[in-house]
Every structure is written in structure tokens, then in C-alpha cells.
Design a protein around this motif. Structure first.
Motif, PDB file in Angstrom:
ATOM      1  N   PRO A 241       0.836  -1.204   0.000  1.00  0.00           N
ATOM      2  CA  PRO A 241       0.000   0.000   0.000  1.00  0.00           C
ATOM      3  C   PRO A 241       0.871   1.255   0.000  1.00  0.00           C
ATOM      4  O   PRO A 241       1.987   1.254   0.519  1.00  0.00           O
ATOM      5  N   PRO A 242       0.368   2.330  -0.581  1.00  0.00           N
ATOM      6  CA  PRO A 242       1.156   3.564  -0.606  1.00  0.00           C
ATOM      7  C   PRO A 242       1.282   4.147   0.793  1.00  0.00           C
ATOM      8  O   PRO A 242       0.463   3.889   1.670  1.00  0.00           O
ATOM      9  N   PRO A 243       2.287   4.952   1.016  1.00  0.00           N
ATOM     10  CA  PRO A 243       2.435   5.564   2.332  1.00  0.00           C
ATOM     11  C   PRO A 243       1.299   6.543   2.591  1.00  0.00           C
ATOM     12  O   PRO A 243       0.723   7.102   1.662  1.00  0.00           O
ATOM     13  N   PRO A 244       0.951   6.751   3.857  1.00  0.00           N
ATOM     14  CA  PRO A 244      -0.156   7.660   4.158  1.00  0.00           C
ATOM     15  C   PRO A 244       0.208   9.104   3.800  1.00  0.00           C
ATOM     16  O   PRO A 244       1.363   9.488   3.793  1.00  0.00           O
ATOM     17  N   GLU A 245      -0.829   9.867   3.489  1.00  0.00           N
ATOM     18  CA  GLU A 245      -0.624  11.278   3.177  1.00  0.00           C
ATOM     19  C   GLU A 245      -0.216  12.020   4.443  1.00  0.00           C
ATOM     20  O   GLU A 245      -0.738  11.754   5.533  1.00  0.00           O
TER      21      GLU A 245
END
Length: 155
Positions: A33-37
Motif C-alpha cells: 500500500p502507498p504511504p499515508p498522506e
């Protein structure tokens, strides 16, 4: 010749296993998953102190230090694990400073055997119930005799 062929074959197998492992690891990283904003930062005035109201909250009471008697301090110098019992090993381990006073044969050399025999005899004399453990009452019988201090003359 046969060993060389087997060695090349085993090397190719290990290289193939390494490539498959590497590719599998790359796919796991690809689908992660992409890193959190990043959240918006709230600017805090450095001159403003945070405030809080503890209300009726009361913290734990500070520990109280009890005053030990001279005999208790002496006992705990020997009782290394603080179980209020001095084992033979604890007694022997803390008596290393008394080597010079325990020279039995008077040759100004104290062997470990001389020290261990003297200390073991002293321990056995203190251990009245012969359970190889000293209670505080048994240990108190070994207290050194206190000599009265002489009044010094400040002439």
C-alpha cells in the motif's frame, strides 16, 4: 571433470532460486500500500505553554525510605539477592576482603583453601539449625564486638 559439471549445475540451480526469490520479493514491494498522506501541521506558538486541568487526579505517593539499623545494613551487605536469607555461597563470595586476616599457617600467603575452610567453619558456627542458610537472627550472632572510642585530647 564430473565434479566440475556437478558444481556448475548446482551453481545454476542456486542462481535460479535466487532470481525467483528476488522477483517474488520485488512483487511484494510493488503491491504494497502507498504511504499515508502527511497530515496538515498545526502551527504552535513557542511562547505559549500548553494548559491542562488535572482535576481530582492524584499521582502515586513517593516511596518512603526506611532507616536501616547497623545490623540490617551489615546483613544486607552479605545478602546479595535480598531474600532475607544468607546462603553459604553469598557468605563466601563477600568475604574476599578478609584474606589477609585469615592466614592460618602464618606464611603471609593466603590460599583459597585456607580462606574457604575458615569461612566455612565460621558459617557452620553461625548456622544453628544446620540448614545451610542464615536468618537475620543467626547472622546477628556474628556481629563484631564494638570497642569504646577513646576520648582524644585536643591539647
Amino acid at each position: 571433470m564430473r565434479q566440475t559439471v556437478i558444481g556448475v549445475f548446482v551453481g545454476l540451480i542456486l542462481a535460479g532460486v535466487g532470481v525467483f526469490w528476488w522477483q517474488g520479493r520485488a512483487q511484494v514491494e510493488l503491491y504494497a500500500p502507498p504511504p499515508p498522506e502527511p497530515e496538515e501541521l498545526v502551527e504552535i506558538d513557542p511562547n505559549e505553554l500548553p494548559e491542562s486541568d488535572p482535576g481530582d487526579m492524584v499521582g502515586p505517593a513517593p516511596p518512603e525510605a526506611s532507616e536501616l539499623t547497623r545490623e540490617e545494613r551489615r546483613f544486607f551487605r552479605y545478602d546479595r539477592n535480598r531474600d532475607r536469607i544468607i546462603t553459604r555461597q553469598e557468605m563466601l563470595s563477600s568475604r574476599s576482603d578478609a584474606f589477609r586476616a585469615l592466614d592460618v599457617d602464618g606464611n603471609n600467603l593466603l590460599t583459597f583453601e585456607e580462606w574457604a575452610v575458615t569461612t566455612s567453619e565460621r558459617f557452620e558456627k553461625m548456622d544453628e539449625n544446620k540448614d545451610l542458610e542464615l536468618t537475620q537472627a543467626e547472622f546477628a550472632t556474628s556481629a563484631p564486638r564494638r570497642r569504646p572510642r577513646r576520648a582524644s585530647c585536643n591539647c
